[in-house]
Write an enzyme that holds these catalytic residues in place. Structure first.
Site, PDB file in Angstrom:
ATOM      1  N   HIS A 126       0.849  -1.194   0.000  1.00 26.02           N
ATOM      2  CA  HIS A 126       0.000   0.000   0.000  1.00 26.02           C
ATOM      3  C   HIS A 126       0.881   1.240   0.000  1.00 26.02           C
ATOM      4  O   HIS A 126       1.864   1.311   0.730  1.00 26.02           O
ATOM      5  CB  HIS A 126      -0.893   0.015   1.245  1.00 26.02           C
ATOM      6  CG  HIS A 126      -1.759   1.229   1.328  1.00 26.02           C
ATOM      7  ND1 HIS A 126      -2.976   1.314   0.672  1.00 26.02           N
ATOM      8  CD2 HIS A 126      -1.581   2.423   1.947  1.00 26.02           C
ATOM      9  CE1 HIS A 126      -3.509   2.502   0.901  1.00 26.02           C
ATOM     10  NE2 HIS A 126      -2.681   3.195   1.670  1.00 26.02           N
ATOM     11  N   ASP A 167     -15.061   2.594   7.775  1.00 27.61           N
ATOM     12  CA  ASP A 167     -14.002   3.535   7.386  1.00 27.61           C
ATOM     13  C   ASP A 167     -14.525   4.513   6.342  1.00 27.61           C
ATOM     14  O   ASP A 167     -14.222   5.710   6.391  1.00 27.61           O
ATOM     15  CB  ASP A 167     -12.783   2.775   6.852  1.00 27.61           C
ATOM     16  CG  ASP A 167     -11.756   3.735   6.287  1.00 27.61           C
ATOM     17  OD1 ASP A 167     -11.241   4.558   7.063  1.00 27.61           O
ATOM     18  OD2 ASP A 167     -11.501   3.706   5.066  1.00 27.61           O
ATOM     19  N   ARG A 189     -14.530  12.692   8.661  1.00 27.23           N
ATOM     20  CA  ARG A 189     -13.260  13.349   9.032  1.00 27.23           C
ATOM     21  C   ARG A 189     -12.895  14.423   8.024  1.00 27.23           C
ATOM     22  O   ARG A 189     -12.350  15.471   8.371  1.00 27.23           O
ATOM     23  CB  ARG A 189     -12.147  12.296   9.117  1.00 27.23           C
ATOM     24  CG  ARG A 189     -12.259  11.409  10.347  1.00 27.23           C
ATOM     25  CD  ARG A 189     -11.367  10.189  10.219  1.00 27.23           C
ATOM     26  NE  ARG A 189      -9.991  10.544   9.940  1.00 27.23           N
ATOM     27  CZ  ARG A 189      -9.153   9.797   9.203  1.00 27.23           C
ATOM     28  NH1 ARG A 189      -9.547   8.647   8.703  1.00 27.23           N
ATOM     29  NH2 ARG A 189      -7.921  10.200   9.003  1.00 27.23           N
ATOM     30  N   SER A 199      -7.353   3.633   9.463  1.00 28.79           N
ATOM     31  CA  SER A 199      -8.115   3.675   8.217  1.00 28.79           C
ATOM     32  C   SER A 199      -7.403   2.845   7.136  1.00 28.79           C
ATOM     33  O   SER A 199      -8.000   1.980   6.483  1.00 28.79           O
ATOM     34  CB  SER A 199      -8.257   5.142   7.790  1.00 28.79           C
ATOM     35  OG  SER A 199      -8.683   5.266   6.470  1.00 28.79           O
ATOM     36  N   LYS A 258      -8.414  -1.409   5.811  1.00 27.30           N
ATOM     37  CA  LYS A 258      -8.704  -1.817   4.427  1.00 27.30           C
ATOM     38  C   LYS A 258      -7.789  -2.963   4.000  1.00 27.30           C
ATOM     39  O   LYS A 258      -8.202  -3.885   3.309  1.00 27.30           O
ATOM     40  CB  LYS A 258      -8.551  -0.617   3.486  1.00 27.30           C
ATOM     41  CG  LYS A 258      -9.684   0.385   3.682  1.00 27.30           C
ATOM     42  CD  LYS A 258      -9.601   1.560   2.745  1.00 27.30           C
ATOM     43  CE  LYS A 258      -8.610   2.580   3.200  1.00 27.30           C
ATOM     44  NZ  LYS A 258      -9.119   3.902   3.487  1.00 27.30           N
TER      45      LYS A 258
HETATM   46  N1  URA Z   1      -5.819   7.330   3.333  1.00 24.88           N
HETATM   47  C1  URA Z   1      -6.697   6.515   3.952  1.00 24.88           C
HETATM   48  O1  URA Z   1      -7.045   5.448   3.448  1.00 24.88           O
HETATM   49  N2  URA Z   1      -7.188   6.914   5.151  1.00 24.88           N
HETATM   50  C2  URA Z   1      -6.858   8.064   5.748  1.00 24.88           C
HETATM   51  O2  URA Z   1      -7.327   8.360   6.823  1.00 24.88           O
HETATM   52  C3  URA Z   1      -5.942   8.894   5.076  1.00 24.88           C
HETATM   53  C4  URA Z   1      -5.439   8.499   3.877  1.00 24.88           C
END
Ligand code: URA
Length: 436
Positions: free
Chosen positions: A82, A161, A168, A183, A187
């Site tokens: 990622h 999320d 947010r 977050s 994922k």
């Molecule tokens: N990328 C994400 O997936 N989550 C965040 O909170 C910030 C960047």
């Protein structure tokens, strides 16, 4: 249990229990706890932070809020990667076939446009016919047979999320390290990986602008990985300028192909080799990074890595001829040159400005509904540290139908992105740190 008591507890700097975190996250996802209470809680977290245990619990609660992909039908150790995002970042397109060619299965779900430029999935769609939608069964079969598949996120992955991130975004609570870390990791966990390699970008074009913040974010994510039993390593890499020379979907596929041929830009090649080395070690295909690197370099020089991309593209209905002959990929109708009037050395290239310029040409989405033009984009001709004379070419814009005002704005953004100084600029590190 009452949401107000949990908000108060966090406001006062106390540690929340797993049950309290679960109550908030699951209640919010089901619509039983309103936005205003989650906003207040997110702001309390922003100021008070969270312990490693709380951050791990929040991650698991979000990961389990929707589908959790079970990758066990795929043989071997599944290693995901990622990137926290940057302009010109096409490493997934290099890594997926490269790592698969070394025997590590790559079952990757990627995103569409992040910020101004297209995401990996948009880039892959520059290859004619390439489908990013496979059923779970087709996905597993392709990874078992070909070694790699890159698809769009399907199903109901981490709805908590999705909802919390949206909140947010409008309550000034994005920039909280425990919230970002949970977050991202929720994922990855929901996507089913056994091990995770993170590319945490640092610099002007990154989410995290300072090295200290980037290291702190990396540590938080690596800690979550150990909390949930997924071996995680993080590489901190430079985003004080775009990665590689090409920005724009088809242009980035071309550059990824060059890199798999061993003829890519040095920075993209190096970041790709470092990330891929960690993936090989975590995937049990190399004892250490040095051994991994030797394996990977051979796969590039023998053509096996490029061949793997061709196979992956063919398996996903894409045109494999475009991989062997990238001139067949979409190209724009015309080019526009951006030249400098200054002489000196390139000190920095504001990646964000380059991203916005690419978006203005149509390479990225301005709104969720925007349609991307896969052929357009920007080819940088000078990178940080290079000498320039007045009148030198800094970048070439690849342009289709575009409103002249937008084109003018894009040219201005590219010029503004370049900072040129009279003094020679020392070489910048590409990799700043490794967090394990
Ligand atoms: N990328 C994400 O997936 N989550 C965040 O909170 C910030 C960047």
């Amino acid at each position: 249990m009452r949401a107000v008591d949990i908000i108060q507890k966090k406001r006062d700097g106390k540690e929340l229990t797993r049950e309290e975190i679960s109550f908030l996250v699951q209640g919010y996802t089901r619509g039983e706890i309103p936005d205003y209470q989650l906003s207040a809680w997110a702001m309390a977290v922003y100021f008070q932070g969270m312990s490693a245990r709380e951050t791990g619990d929040l991650t698991l609660e979000m990961a389990e809020s929707g589908d959790v992909v079970d990758l066990s039908p795929i043989a071997g150790i599944k290693v995901d990667k990622h990137s926290t995002g940057g302009v010109g970042d096409k490493t997934t397109i290099v890594l997926a076939p490269l790592v698969a060619a070394a025997g590590v299965p790559v079952a990757k779900m990627s995103g569409r446009g992040l910020g101004h430029t297209g995401g990996t999935i948009d880039k892959l769609e520059a290859i004619s016919g390439f489908t990013v939608e496979l059923s779970r069964k087709q996905f597993f079969r392709q990874v078992n047979e070909v070694g790699a598949a890159v698809i769009g996120q399907s199903g109901n992955i981490t709805p908590a999320d999705k909802k919390l991130y949206g909140l947010r975004d409008v309550t000034a609570t994005v920039e909280s390290i425990p919230l970002i870390a949970s977050s991202v990791m929720s994922k990855k966990i929901a996507a089913g990986a056994d091990a995770i390699v993170l590319d945490v970008k640092t610099g002007s074009g990154a989410f995290m602008k300072t090295l200290d913040d980037s290291i702190e974010l990396a540590k938080a994510m690596v800690d979550i990985g150990s909390h949930v039993g997924r071996h995680t390593v993080a590489v901190i890499s430079d985003m004080d300028q775009p990665l590689g020379y090409n920005i724009g979907n088809s242009l980035e596929i071309k550059e990824a192909i060059d890199t798999l041929r061993g003829q890519g830009p040095k920075d993209l090649e190096e970041v790709s080799l470092i990330l891929a080395s960690h993936m090989l070690v975590l995937g049990g295909k190399a004892g250490d990074e040095q051994e991994a690197r030797e394996i990977l370099e051979k796969l590039i020089s023998s053509g096996a890595a490029l061949e793997k991309l061709k196979d992956m593209v063919a398996a996903q209905n894409g045109n494999p001829e475009q991989i062997m002959n990238p001139d067949l990929l979409p190209s724009a109708a015309r080019t526009v040159e951006v030249r400098t009037v200054q002489a000196g050395y390139v000190e920095s290239i504001q990646a964000e400005n380059i991203g916005v310029a690419a978006m203005l040409l149509g390479a990225g989405r301005e709104t969720k509904e925007s349609v991307i033009d896969l052929a357009v984009g920007i080819e940088l001709r000078k990178k940080v540290g290079e000498a320039v004379e007045s009148g030198d070419l800094l970048a070439v814009l690849h342009v289709n139908e575009v409103d002249p005002t937008r084109l003018g704005e894009a040219e201005k953004k590219v010029l503004e992105a370049y900072s040129i100084t009279p003094q020679a600029v020392p070489a910048q590190p590409l990799i700043y740190a490794l967090v394990t």
